[in-house]
Design a protein around this motif. Structure first.
Motif, short mmCIF file in Angstrom:
data_model
loop_
_atom_site.label_atom_id
_atom_site.label_comp_id
_atom_site.label_asym_id
_atom_site.label_seq_id
_atom_site.Cartn_x
_atom_site.Cartn_y
_atom_site.Cartn_z
N MET A 1 0.84 -1.20 0.00
CA MET A 1 0.00 0.00 0.00
C MET A 1 0.87 1.25 0.00
O MET A 1 1.89 1.32 0.68
N GLN A 2 0.47 2.23 -0.78
CA GLN A 2 1.21 3.49 -0.88
C GLN A 2 0.46 4.61 -0.16
O GLN A 2 -0.76 4.60 -0.06
N LYS A 3 1.25 5.57 0.35
CA LYS A 3 0.66 6.78 0.92
C LYS A 3 1.68 7.90 0.84
O LYS A 3 2.89 7.68 0.98
N ILE A 4 1.18 9.11 0.63
CA ILE A 4 2.02 10.30 0.54
C ILE A 4 1.76 11.19 1.74
O ILE A 4 0.61 11.46 2.09
N TYR A 5 2.84 11.64 2.37
CA TYR A 5 2.77 12.64 3.44
C TYR A 5 3.52 13.88 2.96
O TYR A 5 4.65 13.77 2.48
N SER A 6 2.88 15.03 3.09
CA SER A 6 3.54 16.26 2.65
C SER A 6 3.50 17.31 3.77
O SER A 6 2.68 17.23 4.69
N ALA A 7 4.41 18.27 3.67
CA ALA A 7 4.49 19.35 4.66
C ALA A 7 5.27 20.50 4.05
O ALA A 7 5.88 20.38 2.99
N ARG A 8 5.25 21.61 4.77
CA ARG A 8 5.98 22.77 4.27
C ARG A 8 7.47 22.46 4.13
O ARG A 8 8.13 22.96 3.21
N TRP A 9 7.99 21.62 5.05
CA TRP A 9 9.42 21.32 5.02
C TRP A 9 9.63 19.82 5.07
O TRP A 9 8.99 19.12 5.86
N VAL A 10 10.54 19.32 4.26
CA VAL A 10 11.02 17.94 4.36
C VAL A 10 12.53 18.00 4.52
O VAL A 10 13.22 18.64 3.73
N LEU A 11 13.03 17.33 5.57
CA LEU A 11 14.46 17.35 5.87
C LEU A 11 15.01 15.93 5.71
O LEU A 11 14.96 15.13 6.65
N PRO A 12 15.57 15.61 4.54
CA PRO A 12 16.09 14.25 4.32
C PRO A 12 17.33 13.92 5.14
O PRO A 12 17.68 12.77 5.32
N ALA A 22 7.45 16.31 0.02
CA ALA A 22 6.62 15.15 0.33
C ALA A 22 7.46 13.89 0.39
O ALA A 22 8.56 13.83 -0.18
N VAL A 23 6.91 12.90 1.09
CA VAL A 23 7.53 11.57 1.19
C VAL A 23 6.47 10.54 0.83
O VAL A 23 5.38 10.56 1.39
N ALA A 24 6.79 9.67 -0.10
CA ALA A 24 5.90 8.57 -0.45
C ALA A 24 6.35 7.31 0.26
O ALA A 24 7.53 6.95 0.21
N ILE A 25 5.41 6.64 0.92
CA ILE A 25 5.69 5.41 1.64
C ILE A 25 5.03 4.25 0.90
O ILE A 25 3.87 4.34 0.50
N GLU A 26 5.78 3.18 0.72
CA GLU A 26 5.21 1.98 0.13
C GLU A 26 5.56 0.80 1.02
O GLU A 26 6.73 0.41 1.13
N GLY A 27 4.56 0.26 1.69
CA GLY A 27 4.80 -0.80 2.65
C GLY A 27 5.63 -0.29 3.81
O GLY A 27 5.27 0.67 4.48
N SER A 28 6.76 -0.93 4.05
CA SER A 28 7.63 -0.54 5.17
C SER A 28 8.78 0.35 4.74
O SER A 28 9.63 0.69 5.56
N GLN A 29 8.80 0.77 3.46
CA GLN A 29 9.94 1.52 2.94
C GLN A 29 9.54 2.87 2.36
O GLN A 29 8.38 3.12 2.03
N ILE A 30 10.55 3.72 2.24
CA ILE A 30 10.38 5.01 1.56
C ILE A 30 10.48 4.77 0.06
O ILE A 30 11.44 4.16 -0.42
N ALA A 31 9.48 5.26 -0.67
CA ALA A 31 9.47 5.06 -2.12
C ALA A 31 9.96 6.28 -2.87
O ALA A 31 10.52 6.15 -3.97
N SER A 32 9.78 7.47 -2.29
CA SER A 32 10.20 8.70 -2.99
C SER A 32 10.24 9.86 -2.01
O SER A 32 9.43 9.93 -1.08
N VAL A 33 11.19 10.77 -2.23
CA VAL A 33 11.33 11.99 -1.43
C VAL A 33 11.62 13.13 -2.38
O VAL A 33 12.48 13.01 -3.26
N GLY A 34 10.92 14.25 -2.24
CA GLY A 34 11.20 15.38 -3.10
C GLY A 34 10.12 16.43 -3.05
O GLY A 34 9.27 16.42 -2.14
N PRO A 35 10.12 17.35 -4.01
CA PRO A 35 9.05 18.35 -4.08
C PRO A 35 7.69 17.67 -4.15
O PRO A 35 7.54 16.63 -4.82
N CYS A 36 6.72 18.25 -3.48
CA CYS A 36 5.41 17.62 -3.39
C CYS A 36 4.82 17.32 -4.77
O CYS A 36 4.29 16.23 -5.00
N ALA A 37 4.91 18.27 -5.68
CA ALA A 37 4.32 18.08 -7.02
C ALA A 37 4.94 16.88 -7.72
O ALA A 37 4.23 16.10 -8.38
#
Length: 459
Positions: A1-12, A22-37
């Motif tokens: 299952m995938q889900k996206i969490y977004s916020a004004r700031w993301v600090l990798p 934003a950060v996209a989560i897929e299962g137990s792992q991070i799938a993507s990190v970057g600009p929300c769009a």
């Protein structure tokens, strides 16, 4: 299952801050990190939750805790000026606790950690089975180090045999999140032969090893001169001690401990040669500035740890010596105290401890990726990167004590605390949200914790 969490700031942490990220989560792992769009475009069908004026960052790492001692919060205040008496009272109290008491105490500590955005702990425990149960109950990640004691070299083999039995039981309960390790407690509580046997055990069986090291002046006198309360205590028990007359770090190197690439807690009384030895051994340091200060042990050289490029994380130690498990507060205290060290050195010698003062960014790194690396988990956690474990924390930024926010890193370290955490996630699972830790009855646990404390205070 995938889900996206977004916020004004993301600090990798491992890369530049992303505004409107934003950060996209897929299962137990991070799938993507970057600009929300960009993240939304890559996962157009994923549910998307925006946290607006907040920061998303990797879960905080507490590299040194003692969860089983949560019931002792505030219990040892009167003994804090005498470390020997403090240790003695703590040991007596811990022995009065049964398995259920220890589990309740550790679970309440794990709840406190989850509420404060901590997703991973390096926990030292005399009763490690109960601490492992507590971490599993709350859903946290961690390494639980089974402590081993024994200053009498005549029973070293017997003590290590007991340790092996404990470890066999612990390894049967390991999970993908919670792993067992070993901790020869300290130079003054574990004999030289026992240290050598435990270091060999850790190497042969690939066990993480943690040890209290260079923590107090009493320990320094014990190792370097064979004097002080620890030496006197052994003499009173008929235990012979021949001081090696070297620094604690050199002593541990000579006993094989540094061959294990250990995590060393405290490291207050260390010089540049010691730090080079630690670096060369690829060991990590758990820096516990508040506990060090509260017990009057001194100020560890945080800036020098960073300058020597040692993997250093932050630790709360136990709430018996700190009173809080709040890594944001620990990071703030570490950064500010290091600047006080810098000013003191300038006043006394005209020279800096380090060429650069510790920044909020440095402190946040230690609270996340630095701590993960110190625990040997940097490949799995500590930063927001594709493929890493989805251990994240979301921190509210709309408090009056935080506004206005222009630099999110500084806002986290110098203006925020664990009380500002909105959500804590471990391996893609939300374990804290909406002022509630999932799947536990906090009121009942707090009631049981109070009962444990009342039992300890009867005598």
């Amino acid at each position: 299952m995938q889900k996206i969490y977004s916020a004004r700031w993301v600090l990798p942490i491992s890369s530049a801050v992303v505004e409107d990220g934003a950060v996209a989560i897929e299962g137990s792992q991070i799938a993507s990190v970057g600009p929300c769009a960009d993240v939304v475009a890559a996962f157009p069908n994923a549910p998307h939750e925006s946290f607006s004026d907040a920061a998303i960052l990797p879960g905080l790492v507490n590299t040194h805790s003692h969860l089983e001692l949560t019931a002792l919060r505030g219990f040892l205040e009167r003994e804090e000026d005498d470390f020997f008496a403090w240790l003695r009272k703590l040991t007596i109290a811990r022995l009065k606790m049964n398995d259920d008491d220890l589990f309740v105490s550790a679970t309440c500590g794990a709840i406190e950690a989850a509420r404060a955005g901590v997703t991973c702990l390096g926990d030292s425990s005399s009763f490690a089975m109960q601490s492992m149960r507590a971490l599993r109950e709350i859903g946290l990640r961690g390494i639980v180090y089974q402590e081993s004691f024994g200053p009498d070299p005549r029973v070293a083999a017997e003590n290590v045999a007991k340790l092996r039995v404990q470890l066999d039981g612990l390894r049967e309960t390991q999970t993908n999140l919670v792993r067992a390790g070993v901790s020869p407690h300290a130079p003054y509580t574990v004999s030289s032969p026992q240290l050598e046997m435990i270091s060999r055990l850790a190497i042969d069986e690939d066990l993480p090893l943690m040890m209290h090291a260079a923590e107090s002046q009493a320990e320094q006198k014990f190792v370097e001169k064979g004097t002080g309360p620890f030496a006197e205590g052994l003499k009173a028990r008929g235990i012979e001690w021949q001081a090696p007359c070297v620094s604690t770090i050199e002593y541990l190197r000579d006993r094989g401990i540094l061959e294990t690439r250990p995590l060393l807690a405290h490291c207050i009384n260390v010089n540049d040669d010691d730090l080079q030895v630690i670096k060369n051994a690829h060991a990590g340091i758990a820096h516990c500035p508040k506990s060090n200060a509260k017990l009057g042990h001194g100020r560890a050289r945080f800036a020098s740890f960073i300058k020597h490029e040692i993997n250093v994380g932050l630790g709360s130690d136990s709430v018996a010596s700190n009173n809080l498990c709040d890594i944001f507060e620990e990071a703030r205290f570490a950064a500010l105290l290091s600047r006080l060290n810098r000013a003191r050195n300038l006043n006394l010698s005209g020279r800096n401890e380090s060429s650069a003062q510790v920044s909020g960014k440095d402190a946040l790194f230690a609270a996340t990726l630095g701590g993960a690396r110190a625990l040997g988990l940097g490949v799995e956690i500590g930063s927001l990167e594709d493929g890493k474990a989805a251990d994240i924390v979301i921190v509210n930024f709309d408090g009056a004590h935080q506004q206005p926010v222009s630099n999110p890193c500084d806002a986290l370290i110098f203006s925020s605390s664990g009380r500002d955490v909105l959500l804590t996630m471990v391996a893609g699972k939300e374990i804290y949200r909406g002022n509630r830790v999932a799947q536990v009855d906090e009121k009942d646990l707090n009631r049981r914790l109070t009962e444990v404390r009342m039992k300890l205070e009867k005598d």
